[in-house]
Design a protein around this motif. Sequence first.
Motif, PDB file in Angstrom:
ATOM      1  N   THR A 117       0.803  -1.222   0.000  1.00 12.60           N
ATOM      2  CA  THR A 117       0.000   0.000   0.000  1.00 12.60           C
ATOM      3  C   THR A 117       0.838   1.275   0.000  1.00 12.60           C
ATOM      4  OG1 THR A 117      -0.155  -0.069   2.422  1.00 12.60           O
ATOM      5  CG2 THR A 117      -1.910  -1.168   1.174  1.00 12.60           C
ATOM      6  N   ASP A 118       2.107   1.168  -0.400  1.00 14.34           N
ATOM      7  CA  ASP A 118       2.966   2.358  -0.405  1.00 14.34           C
ATOM      8  C   ASP A 118       2.628   3.318  -1.533  1.00 14.34           C
ATOM      9  OD1 ASP A 118       4.399   1.444   1.828  1.00 14.34           O
ATOM     10  OD2 ASP A 118       5.771   0.293   0.557  1.00 14.34           O
ATOM     11  N   THR A 119       2.206   2.772  -2.671  1.00 19.28           N
ATOM     12  CA  THR A 119       1.872   3.605  -3.826  1.00 19.28           C
ATOM     13  C   THR A 119       0.582   3.087  -4.451  1.00 19.28           C
ATOM     14  OG1 THR A 119       3.029   2.250  -5.474  1.00 19.28           O
ATOM     15  CG2 THR A 119       4.341   3.953  -4.327  1.00 19.28           C
ATOM     16  N   PRO A 120      -0.106   3.940  -5.193  1.00 16.33           N
ATOM     17  CA  PRO A 120      -1.303   3.473  -5.893  1.00 16.33           C
ATOM     18  C   PRO A 120      -0.996   2.342  -6.880  1.00 16.33           C
ATOM     19  CG  PRO A 120      -1.219   5.876  -5.927  1.00 16.33           C
ATOM     20  CD  PRO A 120       0.085   5.392  -5.356  1.00 16.33           C
ATOM     21  N   GLU A 121       0.169   2.396  -7.499  1.00 15.29           N
ATOM     22  CA  GLU A 121       0.541   1.368  -8.469  1.00 15.29           C
ATOM     23  C   GLU A 121       0.716   0.013  -7.802  1.00 15.29           C
ATOM     24  OE1 GLU A 121       1.220   5.332  -9.870  1.00 15.29           O
ATOM     25  OE2 GLU A 121       2.170   4.355  -8.155  1.00 15.29           O
ATOM     26  N   GLN A 122       1.404  -0.006  -6.661  1.00 16.46           N
ATOM     27  CA  GLN A 122       1.571  -1.265  -5.915  1.00 16.46           C
ATOM     28  C   GLN A 122       0.213  -1.800  -5.484  1.00 16.46           C
ATOM     29  OE1 GLN A 122       4.080   0.015  -2.682  1.00 16.46           O
ATOM     30  NE2 GLN A 122       5.871  -1.004  -3.563  1.00 16.46           N
ATOM     31  N   LEU A 123      -0.602  -0.923  -4.962  1.00 18.67           N
ATOM     32  CA  LEU A 123      -1.922  -1.325  -4.500  1.00 18.67           C
ATOM     33  C   LEU A 123      -2.755  -1.871  -5.660  1.00 18.67           C
ATOM     34  CD1 LEU A 123      -4.040  -1.531  -2.273  1.00 18.67           C
ATOM     35  CD2 LEU A 123      -4.607   0.881  -2.699  1.00 18.67           C
ATOM     36  N   GLY A 124      -2.737  -1.184  -6.787  1.00 19.72           N
ATOM     37  CA  GLY A 124      -3.504  -1.627  -7.948  1.00 19.72           C
ATOM     38  C   GLY A 124      -3.068  -3.006  -8.437  1.00 19.72           C
ATOM     39  N   ALA A 125      -1.775  -3.241  -8.458  1.00 24.01           N
ATOM     40  CA  ALA A 125      -1.273  -4.548  -8.895  1.00 24.01           C
ATOM     41  C   ALA A 125      -1.732  -5.644  -7.935  1.00 24.01           C
ATOM     42  CB  ALA A 125       0.255  -4.520  -8.985  1.00 24.01           C
ATOM     43  N   GLY A 126      -1.696  -5.355  -6.649  1.00 24.42           N
ATOM     44  CA  GLY A 126      -2.125  -6.336  -5.659  1.00 24.42           C
ATOM     45  C   GLY A 126      -3.618  -6.605  -5.704  1.00 24.42           C
ATOM     46  N   ILE A 127      -4.387  -5.561  -5.911  1.00 23.69           N
ATOM     47  CA  ILE A 127      -5.847  -5.718  -6.012  1.00 23.69           C
ATOM     48  C   ILE A 127      -6.188  -6.577  -7.223  1.00 23.69           C
ATOM     49  CG2 ILE A 127      -7.984  -4.463  -6.556  1.00 23.69           C
ATOM     50  CD1 ILE A 127      -7.312  -4.299  -3.618  1.00 23.69           C
ATOM     51  N   LYS A 128      -5.463  -6.400  -8.307  1.00 19.66           N
ATOM     52  CA  LYS A 128      -5.707  -7.193  -9.508  1.00 19.66           C
ATOM     53  C   LYS A 128      -5.499  -8.683  -9.216  1.00 19.66           C
ATOM     54  CE  LYS A 128      -4.278  -7.600 -14.315  1.00 19.66           C
ATOM     55  NZ  LYS A 128      -3.412  -7.086 -15.366  1.00 19.66           N
ATOM     56  N   VAL A 129      -4.439  -9.020  -8.513  1.00 22.28           N
ATOM     57  CA  VAL A 129      -4.164 -10.425  -8.158  1.00 22.28           C
ATOM     58  C   VAL A 129      -5.243 -10.945  -7.213  1.00 22.28           C
ATOM     59  CG1 VAL A 129      -2.534 -11.962  -6.972  1.00 22.28           C
ATOM     60  CG2 VAL A 129      -1.680 -10.200  -8.543  1.00 22.28           C
ATOM     61  N   LEU A 130      -5.637 -10.133  -6.251  1.00 21.57           N
ATOM     62  CA  LEU A 130      -6.685 -10.530  -5.311  1.00 21.57           C
ATOM     63  C   LEU A 130      -7.998 -10.775  -6.042  1.00 21.57           C
ATOM     64  CD1 LEU A 130      -7.573 -10.938  -2.330  1.00 21.57           C
ATOM     65  CD2 LEU A 130      -8.177  -8.513  -2.330  1.00 21.57           C
ATOM     66  N   GLU A 131      -8.355  -9.889  -6.947  1.00 18.55           N
ATOM     67  CA  GLU A 131      -9.590 -10.057  -7.729  1.00 18.55           C
ATOM     68  C   GLU A 131      -9.599 -11.376  -8.480  1.00 18.55           C
ATOM     69  OE1 GLU A 131      -9.830  -6.886 -10.503  1.00 18.55           O
ATOM     70  OE2 GLU A 131     -10.532  -5.442  -9.029  1.00 18.55           O
ATOM     71  N   GLN A 132      -8.477 -11.700  -9.099  1.00 23.74           N
ATOM     72  CA  GLN A 132      -8.387 -12.937  -9.868  1.00 23.74           C
ATOM     73  C   GLN A 132      -8.598 -14.148  -8.966  1.00 23.74           C
ATOM     74  OE1 GLN A 132      -8.078 -13.050 -13.314  1.00 23.74           O
ATOM     75  NE2 GLN A 132      -8.740 -15.124 -12.885  1.00 23.74           N
ATOM     76  N   SER A 133      -8.015 -14.107  -7.799  1.00 23.19           N
ATOM     77  CA  SER A 133      -8.172 -15.207  -6.852  1.00 23.19           C
ATOM     78  C   SER A 133      -9.626 -15.337  -6.398  1.00 23.19           C
ATOM     79  CB  SER A 133      -7.252 -14.992  -5.648  1.00 23.19           C
ATOM     80  OG  SER A 133      -7.333 -16.089  -4.775  1.00 23.19           O
ATOM     81  N   CYS A 134     -10.254 -14.213  -6.120  1.00 22.19           N
ATOM     82  CA  CYS A 134     -11.665 -14.216  -5.720  1.00 22.19           C
ATOM     83  C   CYS A 134     -12.531 -14.770  -6.849  1.00 22.19           C
ATOM     84  CB  CYS A 134     -12.127 -12.815  -5.337  1.00 22.19           C
ATOM     85  SG  CYS A 134     -11.386 -12.167  -3.830  1.00 22.19           S
TER      86      CYS A 134
END
Length: 145
Positions: A117-134
């Motif tokens: 959660t340090d940058t929007p880019e890091q957060l966005g990349a992580g959310i994308k992976v989480l979404e795929q898993s969900c």
Amino acid sequence: MPLRLSAALVPLIFAGAAFALPGTQSTDVMKRLRLMTQIRDTSTTLGSMARGETTFDADHAGRLASKLRADVAAIPIHFEFQVIDAGSRARPLIWADWSGFEEAAARTEAAAAALRTDTPEQLGAGIKVLEQSCQNCHRRYRLAD
């Protein structure tokens, strides 16, 4: 898949959870639906921050990510009892393939744990992976809308 398109899927992944509550009779199912709604809402807020739709605040994002990690870790606990009622979207396959469900939940937990959660880019990349898993878990273990 572009982040904007991918992040737009978060509400769709969890669609139906909030709407299923009125037909729900079981407290176990209500707790599951409430948990999934919390996960959806937190993910949506984090996705909005990552996309710049709301102000990015690394401290706030970090607190939300911590909440998300705890909620995601609780998923298997909320499915321990095989309870399905009119408000439930759970497929009986969850309990017939319990080890597969636990593995899917563990992958989602790992994706939540990896959120940065340090940058929007890091957060966005992580959310994308989480979404795929969900999405993968819902395709297999959740009834379609």
